[in-house]
Scaffold this motif. Sequence first.
Motif, PDB file in Angstrom:
ATOM      1  N   THR A  80      20.831 -31.056  35.982  1.00  0.00           N
ATOM      2  CA  THR A  80      19.512 -30.578  36.371  1.00  0.00           C
ATOM      3  C   THR A  80      18.512 -31.708  36.202  1.00  0.00           C
ATOM      4  O   THR A  80      18.394 -32.280  35.115  1.00  0.00           O
ATOM      5  CB  THR A  80      19.078 -29.369  35.509  1.00  0.00           C
ATOM      6  OG1 THR A  80      20.019 -28.313  35.707  1.00  0.00           O
ATOM      7  CG2 THR A  80      17.679 -28.889  35.884  1.00  0.00           C
ATOM      8  N   SER A 108      12.194 -28.532  39.113  1.00  0.00           N
ATOM      9  CA  SER A 108      13.555 -28.939  38.752  1.00  0.00           C
ATOM     10  C   SER A 108      14.500 -28.620  39.891  1.00  0.00           C
ATOM     11  O   SER A 108      14.216 -27.757  40.719  1.00  0.00           O
ATOM     12  CB  SER A 108      14.033 -28.180  37.505  1.00  0.00           C
ATOM     13  OG  SER A 108      13.275 -28.545  36.382  1.00  0.00           O
ATOM     14  N   THR A 110      19.010 -28.468  40.513  1.00  0.00           N
ATOM     15  CA  THR A 110      20.335 -28.542  39.890  1.00  0.00           C
ATOM     16  C   THR A 110      21.390 -28.762  40.953  1.00  0.00           C
ATOM     17  O   THR A 110      21.343 -28.147  42.025  1.00  0.00           O
ATOM     18  CB  THR A 110      20.646 -27.247  39.112  1.00  0.00           C
ATOM     19  OG1 THR A 110      19.649 -27.097  38.085  1.00  0.00           O
ATOM     20  CG2 THR A 110      22.023 -27.273  38.485  1.00  0.00           C
TER      21      THR A 110
END
Length: 136
Positions: A80, A108, A110
């Motif tokens: 991440t 963010s 991932t």
Amino acid sequence: MRFRCALLALALPIAVACSSDNSGSAAQTAASTATTPAATTPAAPASTTAAAPAGGGAVAIVDFKFGPAEIHVPVGGSVTWTNNDAQQHTATSTSGAFDAGAMQPGASATVDFANAGSFTYICSFHPFMMGTVVVG
């Protein structure tokens, strides 16, 4: 005066030990053992490589750098990336294996890694930013 304080500091534990009647319980012994300072070991040097905890890892984007610059994850693990900069960034594989997409400040993304290998990546907006994900 310092000599007297040092002498007193050395004599006090000896006096306490000599006055013991050996009738102390195991709990008292354990408590006195727990207060004995442990030997210290030098800290490990800082590294730009990180092992990912429990199947995944995290990379922070700060000051136009990926940190850590190299991260290790197991096959099936994930990474991440979190953008802590004021500019948007990407995490884009140079081989085309993955692209985390544009991350706005504070966002963010991932990516899951199903295959073993070493994957170099850049920020497509700032190609001088480079990192590596090692899977396996």
